[in-house]
Design an enzyme around this catalytic site. Structure first.
Site, PDB file in Angstrom:
ATOM      1  CB  SER A  20      -0.989  91.720  40.136  1.00 37.18           C
ATOM      2  OG  SER A  20       0.071  91.125  39.434  1.00 37.18           O
ATOM      3  CE  LYS A  69       6.649  84.563  39.522  1.00 38.42           C
ATOM      4  NZ  LYS A  69       7.217  85.257  38.367  1.00 38.42           N
ATOM      5  CG  ASN A  89       2.459  83.873  35.791  1.00 36.76           C
ATOM      6  OD1 ASN A  89       1.600  83.124  35.343  1.00 36.76           O
ATOM      7  ND2 ASN A  89       2.963  84.862  35.082  1.00 36.76           N
ATOM      8  CG  ASP A 104       6.089  85.709  33.128  1.00 33.22           C
ATOM      9  OD1 ASP A 104       5.290  86.665  33.249  1.00 33.22           O
ATOM     10  OD2 ASP A 104       6.874  85.361  34.032  1.00 33.22           O
ATOM     11  N   GLY A 130      20.592  86.094  29.763  1.00 29.92           N
ATOM     12  CA  GLY A 130      20.054  85.576  31.022  1.00 29.92           C
ATOM     13  C   GLY A 130      19.554  84.148  30.869  1.00 29.92           C
ATOM     14  N   GLY A 242       9.377  96.061  29.115  1.00 34.53           N
ATOM     15  CA  GLY A 242       8.895  95.113  30.117  1.00 34.53           C
ATOM     16  C   GLY A 242       7.512  95.454  30.644  1.00 34.53           C
TER      17      GLY A 242
HETATM   18  P1  NAP Z   1      16.266  85.109  38.018  1.00 30.44           P
HETATM   19  O1  NAP Z   1      15.674  83.755  37.815  1.00 30.44           O
HETATM   20  O2  NAP Z   1      16.821  85.472  39.353  1.00 30.44           O
HETATM   21  O3  NAP Z   1      17.444  85.296  36.909  1.00 30.44           O
HETATM   22  C1  NAP Z   1      18.260  86.419  36.939  1.00 30.44           C
HETATM   23  C2  NAP Z   1      19.180  86.456  35.712  1.00 30.44           C
HETATM   24  O4  NAP Z   1      19.935  87.672  35.763  1.00 30.44           O
HETATM   25  C3  NAP Z   1      20.185  85.311  35.651  1.00 30.44           C
HETATM   26  O5  NAP Z   1      20.444  84.975  34.315  1.00 30.44           O
HETATM   27  C4  NAP Z   1      21.424  85.963  36.288  1.00 30.44           C
HETATM   28  O6  NAP Z   1      22.639  85.385  35.876  1.00 30.44           O
HETATM   29  C5  NAP Z   1      21.328  87.360  35.741  1.00 30.44           C
HETATM   30  N1  NAP Z   1      22.078  88.300  36.572  1.00 30.44           N
HETATM   31  C6  NAP Z   1      21.725  88.767  37.799  1.00 30.44           C
HETATM   32  N2  NAP Z   1      22.675  89.607  38.253  1.00 30.44           N
HETATM   33  C7  NAP Z   1      23.635  89.658  37.290  1.00 30.44           C
HETATM   34  C8  NAP Z   1      24.893  90.357  37.176  1.00 30.44           C
HETATM   35  N3  NAP Z   1      25.325  91.166  38.162  1.00 30.44           N
HETATM   36  N4  NAP Z   1      25.623  90.194  36.046  1.00 30.44           N
HETATM   37  C9  NAP Z   1      25.172  89.381  35.061  1.00 30.44           C
HETATM   38  N5  NAP Z   1      24.006  88.693  35.110  1.00 30.44           N
HETATM   39  C10 NAP Z   1      23.261  88.829  36.222  1.00 30.44           C
HETATM   40  O7  NAP Z   1      15.226  86.264  37.675  1.00 30.44           O
HETATM   41  P2  NAP Z   1      13.961  86.170  36.688  1.00 30.44           P
HETATM   42  O8  NAP Z   1      12.772  85.730  37.441  1.00 30.44           O
HETATM   43  O9  NAP Z   1      14.370  85.397  35.475  1.00 30.44           O
HETATM   44  O10 NAP Z   1      13.718  87.721  36.338  1.00 30.44           O
HETATM   45  C11 NAP Z   1      14.666  88.433  35.555  1.00 30.44           C
HETATM   46  C12 NAP Z   1      14.132  89.824  35.212  1.00 30.44           C
HETATM   47  O11 NAP Z   1      12.965  89.720  34.410  1.00 30.44           O
HETATM   48  C13 NAP Z   1      13.730  90.682  36.429  1.00 30.44           C
HETATM   49  O12 NAP Z   1      14.147  92.011  36.180  1.00 30.44           O
HETATM   50  C14 NAP Z   1      12.209  90.598  36.428  1.00 30.44           C
HETATM   51  O13 NAP Z   1      11.604  91.731  37.025  1.00 30.44           O
HETATM   52  C15 NAP Z   1      11.954  90.551  34.938  1.00 30.44           C
HETATM   53  N6  NAP Z   1      10.627  89.976  34.595  1.00 30.44           N
HETATM   54  C16 NAP Z   1       9.739  90.807  33.991  1.00 30.44           C
HETATM   55  C17 NAP Z   1       8.505  90.313  33.632  1.00 30.44           C
HETATM   56  C18 NAP Z   1       7.532  91.237  32.937  1.00 30.44           C
HETATM   57  O14 NAP Z   1       6.339  90.918  32.879  1.00 30.44           O
HETATM   58  N7  NAP Z   1       8.001  92.344  32.383  1.00 30.44           N
HETATM   59  C19 NAP Z   1       8.160  88.977  33.901  1.00 30.44           C
HETATM   60  C20 NAP Z   1       9.102  88.154  34.518  1.00 30.44           C
HETATM   61  C21 NAP Z   1      10.347  88.671  34.868  1.00 30.44           C
HETATM   62  P3  NAP Z   1      23.288  84.141  36.695  1.00 30.44           P
HETATM   63  O15 NAP Z   1      22.591  82.915  36.192  1.00 30.44           O
HETATM   64  O16 NAP Z   1      24.731  84.173  36.327  1.00 30.44           O
HETATM   65  O17 NAP Z   1      23.050  84.404  38.162  1.00 30.44           O
END
Ligand code: NAP
Length: 285
Positions: A20, A69, A89, A104, A130, A242
């Site tokens: 950011s 958050k 956020n 987001d 996810g 992303g």
């Molecule tokens: P989160 O709440 O921790 O959720 C993680 C997700 O990934 C859950 O559905 C989890 O499944 C799954 N997961 C993690 N490890 C796994 C594995 N080994 N096998 C299968 N599924 C797995 O994270 P979040 O905040 O939603 O963020 C998720 C991603 O989005 C990150 O990479 C983040 O950097 C990205 N993001 C990007 C932006 C952007 O602006 N581009 C904005 C927000 C987030 P379970 O429920 O089974 O644990």
């Protein structure tokens, strides 16, 4: 306060990884605004006192990142988006009131609009991989664009089922094993898991199952060109990465704090790509 002495920050623990400052300080310089955007390393136990004294600390608002958050939601006056996503956020002060949102949702939608204009005209069905915080923003956004059916595929089925309960009948929870079947009529596939991110296990999806008009979006931005996006591009499917979402989600905060709606330009994108280690030859949208 004039824009000449406005300051905003990103509050997190850790906070060093946040891109950011790079984005907002680029815009401040580009638009000739004499403001500042800083990093604030704030531990969990100090977040409440920090965020409720933003004005006294000289801030007009800021971004919130891990692990604050959800706490930010409880400590501010959230809009519908932040409430639906369950996390904040972006914070700003409005006549002394600490207001909040989750950008987001628009970051995701604006990026799709930029990369594949009109994508929502024929998106009857979508698959979301996810069920974490990012998935909630994506689901809320897609439902607001009248996507009729959303299949949420998650390793932990119960989390996908909880989203089905919360967001209603248009959302269906599914196990990872039924992914291939769900892809057959999906006009949109979105990865919201951490799979495919640097340091995380890879994501394997058979993109050959998708229809040829499908759009593939990945929220992971490190690396920028994920294996999922590379596979989709090899099949000549449209993609949205992303990094595009990250840039678009920053627009609203900047406008709220500094009074100018900034543009997401190729120059800004190139700056972030360089920071994320993308060589110019490999740059893709
Ligand atoms: P989160 O709440 O921790 O959720 C993680 C997700 O990934 C859950 O559905 C989890 O499944 C799954 N997961 C993690 N490890 C796994 C594995 N080994 N096998 C299968 N599924 C797995 O994270 P979040 O905040 O939603 O963020 C998720 C991603 O989005 C990150 O990479 C983040 O950097 C990205 N993001 C990007 C932006 C952007 O602006 N581009 C904005 C927000 C987030 P379970 O429920 O089974 O644990």
């Amino acid at each position: 306060m004039t824009t000449a002495n406005r300051a905003a920050c990103v509050i997190g623990w850790p906070v060093e990884h946040s891109r950011s400052p790079l984005i907002h300080n680029y815009w401040l310089k580009h638009y000739g605004i004499a403001g500042e955007y800083r990093r604030e390393l704030v531990p969990r136990e100090e977040f409440a006192s920090f965020v409720t004294s933003l004005a006294a600390r000289g801030y007009v608002g800021g971004n919130v990142t891990v692990p604050h958050k959800e706490a930010a939601l409880a400590l501010s006056e959230p809009d519908d988006r932040a409430r639906a996503v369950g996390a904040v956020n972006t914070l700003w002060l409005d006549n002394g009131a600490l207001c909040s949102t989750n950008t987001d949702v628009e970051g995701f939608l604006d990026n799709l609009d930029a990369r594949a204009p009109g994508w929502d005209r024929n998106t009857n069905a979508a698959v979301v991989l996810g069920a974490g915080g990012a998935a909630r923003a994506v689901i809320y956004g897609l439902l607001s664009r009248n996507v009729e059916r959303l299949v949420v595929v998650n390793r932990t089925l119960a989390r996908a089922q909880a989203l089905q309960q919360e967001f209603g009948k248009r959302v269906q929870a599914a196990r990872w094993e039924s992914l291939d079947a769900a892809l057959g009529d999906a006009a949109l596939l979105v990865n919201t898991t951490t799979l495919g991110m640097q340091g995380q296990p890879g994501l394997t999806v058979d993109v050959a199952q998708l229809p040829e008009h499908a759009l593939v979006a990945d929220l992971v931005y490190a690396p920028v060109r994920t294996a999922l996006l590379a596979a989709a591009q090899a099949r000549h499917l449209r993609t949205a990465d992303g990094l595009g979402m990250l840039l678009h989600q920053a627009v609203r905060g900047f406008a709220l704090w500094f009074g100018t709606t900034p543009a997401v330009t190729p120059e800004l994108r190139a700056l972030l790509e360089a920071d994320l280690g993308v060589s110019p030859r490999k740059a893709a949208g």
